[in-house]
Write an enzyme that holds these catalytic residues in place. Structure first.
Site, PDB file in Angstrom:
ATOM      1  N   SER A   1      -2.846  -4.182  -0.182  1.00 46.44           N
ATOM      2  CA  SER A   1      -3.830  -3.899  -1.235  1.00 46.44           C
ATOM      3  C   SER A   1      -3.352  -2.955  -2.327  1.00 46.44           C
ATOM      4  O   SER A   1      -4.078  -2.753  -3.313  1.00 46.44           O
ATOM      5  CB  SER A   1      -5.122  -3.355  -0.610  1.00 46.44           C
ATOM      6  OG  SER A   1      -5.825  -4.397   0.029  1.00 46.44           O
TER       7      SER A   1
ATOM      8  N   THR B   1      -5.176 -11.774   6.365  1.00 47.37           N
ATOM      9  CA  THR B   1      -3.770 -11.588   6.715  1.00 47.37           C
ATOM     10  C   THR B   1      -3.566 -10.350   7.581  1.00 47.37           C
ATOM     11  O   THR B   1      -2.432 -10.017   7.926  1.00 47.37           O
ATOM     12  CB  THR B   1      -2.906 -11.452   5.446  1.00 47.37           C
ATOM     13  OG1 THR B   1      -3.428 -10.397   4.637  1.00 47.37           O
ATOM     14  CG2 THR B   1      -2.878 -12.746   4.656  1.00 47.37           C
TER      15      THR B   1
ATOM     16  N   ASN C   1     -12.100  -7.896  -0.904  1.00 48.70           N
ATOM     17  CA  ASN C   1     -10.924  -8.521  -1.495  1.00 48.70           C
ATOM     18  C   ASN C   1     -11.305  -9.587  -2.518  1.00 48.70           C
ATOM     19  O   ASN C   1     -10.544  -9.865  -3.446  1.00 48.70           O
ATOM     20  CB  ASN C   1     -10.061  -9.136  -0.386  1.00 48.70           C
ATOM     21  CG  ASN C   1      -9.387  -8.076   0.451  1.00 48.70           C
ATOM     22  OD1 ASN C   1      -8.424  -7.444   0.027  1.00 48.70           O
ATOM     23  ND2 ASN C   1      -9.892  -7.864   1.658  1.00 48.70           N
TER      24      ASN C   1
ATOM     25  N   GLY D   1      -2.508   0.133   1.550  1.00 50.35           N
ATOM     26  CA  GLY D   1      -2.413  -1.302   1.742  1.00 50.35           C
ATOM     27  C   GLY D   1      -2.126  -1.638   3.186  1.00 50.35           C
ATOM     28  O   GLY D   1      -1.336  -0.944   3.840  1.00 50.35           O
TER      29      GLY D   1
END
Length: 335
Positions: free
Chosen positions: A56, A118, A156, A292
């Site tokens: 991220s 993911t 997201n 992230g």
């Protein structure tokens, strides 16, 4: 001793960092890499210049391009997304560009659906190609978390829409715009948008997960499932250079940077701006940047004044890295 020499001696004092090594010694990670300014270190069988998936942290690159478009008067932050992407976002007349970038839109996060993240093992599906429209279809099959602008929820989906916004306004792929506007001008030659490519450049450390109680190499995956929300690959040095340029207003106007830094309360650990997080350290200091997470890789890029620090590590199933990570950034940023 002048300020530069003092800063250099302080940085050198944390290498080798006991907190960095603790990540590996405690079984929380297989490897870890850290850069503080120009100094770097590593723990485990990897070199400090290793590539990794930044997850991220990709969002900061995307938000920066959107703010560049704001500077160019091609996008307005408080204009509904319906104006730029007509018919794409349900209730798009009430959701502004700003609300997408700071996660106050209320739009459901497609990655919360089973098989659409993911951050979880997906077996053979991890090599599938995904189109942004597929991700939006999953998200919009759910009701929103709240009416636009009345709450905060990380999603997201917001950045999938932001990627489409960039493409609609510029007429070019969002990744091409990141490369043209950020990567090439800053000479971030170790940062890339892989698209459907499942691997990472060398050197890199493998990422692991647990499947039926067994440790599995999860390095290879098609990151198109993350697209503009988290597909990028980089290094600690490149991320420090990127954030250094961003916070020096070399990528946007100072007015646009100020908009990125308009934080809203998010969690007890951080506030959220436009593609930026403001983290609260135990010492009372706040640092800016982004985190992230993608299966096998966790990244934190944190920045305070002239101190730029990026950590990436390969978490091991069952390990707890929180104490070592907090201790590391406390040592770096707190007096």
């Amino acid at each position: 001793m002048n300020f530069t020499a003092l800063l250099a001696s302080a940085v050198l004092a944390i290498f080798p960092s006991p907190q960095l090594q603790q990540l590996v010694d405690d079984g929380a990670a297989s490897t870890a890499v850290l850069a503080v300014g120009a100094q770097s270190g590593a723990a485990g069988p990897i070199t400090p210049d290793a590539y990794f998936r930044i997850g991220s942290v990709t969002k900061t690159f995307v938000a920066t391009v959107v703010l560049q478009l704001v500077d160019e008067q091609r996008v307005r932050l408080d204009t509904p997304i319906e104006r730029y992407l007509p018919g794409v976002v349900p209730d798009g007349r009430r959701i502004t560009v700003r609300q997408l970038l700071d996660h106050t839109s209320g739009i459901y996060d497609y990655a919360h659906d089973a098989g659409w993240s993911t951050n979880r093992w997906r077996g053979a599906d991890r090599f599938r190609h995904y189109e942004p429209a597929q991700l939006l279809q999953v998200a919009f099959s759910h009701p929103p978390y709240f009416p636009p602008g009345t709450g905060w929820h990380y999603s997201n989906t917001n950045y999938i829409v932001a990627g489409l916004l960039i493409e609609r306004v510029t007429g070019r792929p969002y990744g091409a715009e990141i490369s043209r506007r950020i990567l090439r001008p800053l000479r971030l030659t170790h940062t890339s948008l892989p698209g459907d490519r499942p691997g990472l450049p060398n050197p890199h450390a493998p990422g692991y997960t647990s499947v039926d109680g067994h440790l599995v190499d999860a390095t290879l995956m098609n990151p198109s499932l993350d697209w503009a929300a988290g597909e990028m690959i980089s290094t600690t040095a490149d991320l420090n250079r990127f954030f250094d340029a961003l916070f020096a207003a070399r990528l946007t106007s100072r007015a646009a940077l100020a908009e990125m830094r308009r934080y809203v309360p998010a969690t007890s650990l951080f506030d959220y701006g436009l593609g930026l997080q403001r983290f609260h350290l135990p010492c009372g200091t706040t640092v800016e940047g982004h985190s992230g997470e993608i299966l096998g890789y966790t990244t934190y890029s944190t920045h305070s004044g002239s101190t730029h620090a990026t950590l990436s590590y390969n978490p091991l199933p069952g390990g707890d890295a929180s104490a070592a990570v907090i201790g590391l950034f406390t040592a770096i940023h707190c007096d």
